[in-house]
Design a protein around this motif. Structure first.
Motif, PDB file in Angstrom:
ATOM      1  N   UNK A  21       4.668  23.324   4.600  1.00  0.00           N
ATOM      2  CA  UNK A  21       4.883  22.540   3.386  1.00  0.00           C
ATOM      3  C   UNK A  21       4.124  21.221   3.439  1.00  0.00           C
ATOM      4  N   UNK A  22       4.262  20.499   4.543  1.00  0.00           N
ATOM      5  CA  UNK A  22       3.624  19.185   4.662  1.00  0.00           C
ATOM      6  C   UNK A  22       2.095  19.306   4.683  1.00  0.00           C
ATOM      7  N   UNK A  66      16.214  19.301   3.278  1.00  0.00           N
ATOM      8  CA  UNK A  66      15.143  20.080   2.667  1.00  0.00           C
ATOM      9  C   UNK A  66      15.670  20.637   1.355  1.00  0.00           C
ATOM     10  N   UNK A  67      14.786  20.716   0.374  1.00  0.00           N
ATOM     11  CA  UNK A  67      15.136  21.241  -0.943  1.00  0.00           C
ATOM     12  C   UNK A  67      14.543  22.637  -1.043  1.00  0.00           C
ATOM     13  N   UNK A  71      15.248  31.148  -4.442  1.00  0.00           N
ATOM     14  CA  UNK A  71      14.800  32.202  -3.531  1.00  0.00           C
ATOM     15  C   UNK A  71      14.726  31.719  -2.082  1.00  0.00           C
ATOM     16  N   UNK A  72      15.074  30.470  -1.845  1.00  0.00           N
ATOM     17  CA  UNK A  72      15.045  29.925  -0.486  1.00  0.00           C
ATOM     18  C   UNK A  72      13.714  29.310  -0.078  1.00  0.00           C
ATOM     19  N   UNK A  73      12.780  29.209  -1.007  1.00  0.00           N
ATOM     20  CA  UNK A  73      11.458  28.638  -0.721  1.00  0.00           C
ATOM     21  C   UNK A  73      11.546  27.124  -0.667  1.00  0.00           C
ATOM     22  N   UNK A  74      10.918  26.517   0.344  1.00  0.00           N
ATOM     23  CA  UNK A  74      10.896  25.069   0.497  1.00  0.00           C
ATOM     24  C   UNK A  74      10.037  24.451  -0.596  1.00  0.00           C
ATOM     25  N   UNK A  75      10.646  23.568  -1.417  1.00  0.00           N
ATOM     26  CA  UNK A  75       9.924  22.942  -2.522  1.00  0.00           C
ATOM     27  C   UNK A  75       9.858  21.424  -2.392  1.00  0.00           C
ATOM     28  N   UNK A  76      10.629  20.858  -1.458  1.00  0.00           N
ATOM     29  CA  UNK A  76      10.611  19.407  -1.314  1.00  0.00           C
ATOM     30  C   UNK A  76      11.568  18.910  -0.260  1.00  0.00           C
ATOM     31  N   UNK A  77      11.666  17.589  -0.226  1.00  0.00           N
ATOM     32  CA  UNK A  77      12.534  16.899   0.726  1.00  0.00           C
ATOM     33  C   UNK A  77      13.272  15.791   0.002  1.00  0.00           C
ATOM     34  N   UNK A  96      10.442  13.792  -2.125  1.00  0.00           N
ATOM     35  CA  UNK A  96       9.094  14.260  -2.435  1.00  0.00           C
ATOM     36  C   UNK A  96       9.176  15.740  -2.767  1.00  0.00           C
ATOM     37  N   UNK A  97       8.471  16.113  -3.800  1.00  0.00           N
ATOM     38  CA  UNK A  97       8.409  17.504  -4.249  1.00  0.00           C
ATOM     39  C   UNK A  97       6.970  17.963  -4.106  1.00  0.00           C
TER      40      UNK A  97
END
Length: 180
Positions: A21-22, A66-67, A71-77, A96-97
């Protein structure tokens, strides 16, 4: 309408997902907010950051979430940092998204969820947040979640050689009806 978001405290199991993600959003984030140190992106950097986040939570200094989408996909913090208990019972909010998920409502949902944690189980009384004055989306996220602007810091944030004003916001447990 965006699928519902959920938040969870960061764990060691999140390292690889967080690294992807980062890295995928590095350029996007660095064009808008403070850049992470280069060591964060080197081998072991995310692991060190996660270990520090776990220590911060254990010692009640900060909480990193973590956001994830439906579906469980990481989209932000979304983070609660600089927890101050004695006299203040407050913290600072940051979020942050990822670029591909901006404008889909994830930030608003995540701020609502983390604010409920901060003013509920974490028993904080005040949450502060800051947003660049030119970031209308972030300002709307805060306002939708009951934050009230209490100040403006002029030319206080520099990125890429340009200076920006920062708006200061706060949310209170009392205003949210969470105190006697």
């Amino acid at each position: 309408m965006t699928a519902p978001a959920s938040i969870h405290l960061i764990t060691e199991r999140d390292v690889e997902d967080l690294r992807r993600f980062e890295l995928a959003n590095r350029q996007f984030f660095e064009s808008r907010i403070n850049a992470r140190p280069p060591a964060y992106y080197e081998d072991g950097g995310v692991e060190v950051a996660v270990a520090e986040a776990l220590r911060d939570a254990e010692q009640d200094r900060g909480y990193q979430y973590l956001i994830r989408d439906g579906a469980g996909r990481l989209v932000g913090r979304v983070n609660l940092s600089h927890v101050r208990r004695q006299h203040f019972h407050s913290c600072e909010l940051g979020y942050r998204i990822g670029e591909a998920d901006n404008g889909k409502g994830y930030a608003s949902q995540a701020v609502k969820l983390v604010l409920a944690q901060a003013l509920g189980p974490l028993r904080l009384m005040r949450v502060e947040a800051r947003a660049r004055a030119d970031n209308a989306g972030s300002v709307r996220v805060l306002q939708r979640n009951g934050f009230v602007q209490f100040g403006r810091s002029f030319r206080s944030f520099e990125i890429g050689g340009a200076w920006f004003d920062v708006l200061c916001f706060e949310a209170h447990a009392e205003r949210a009806g969470l105190t006697a």
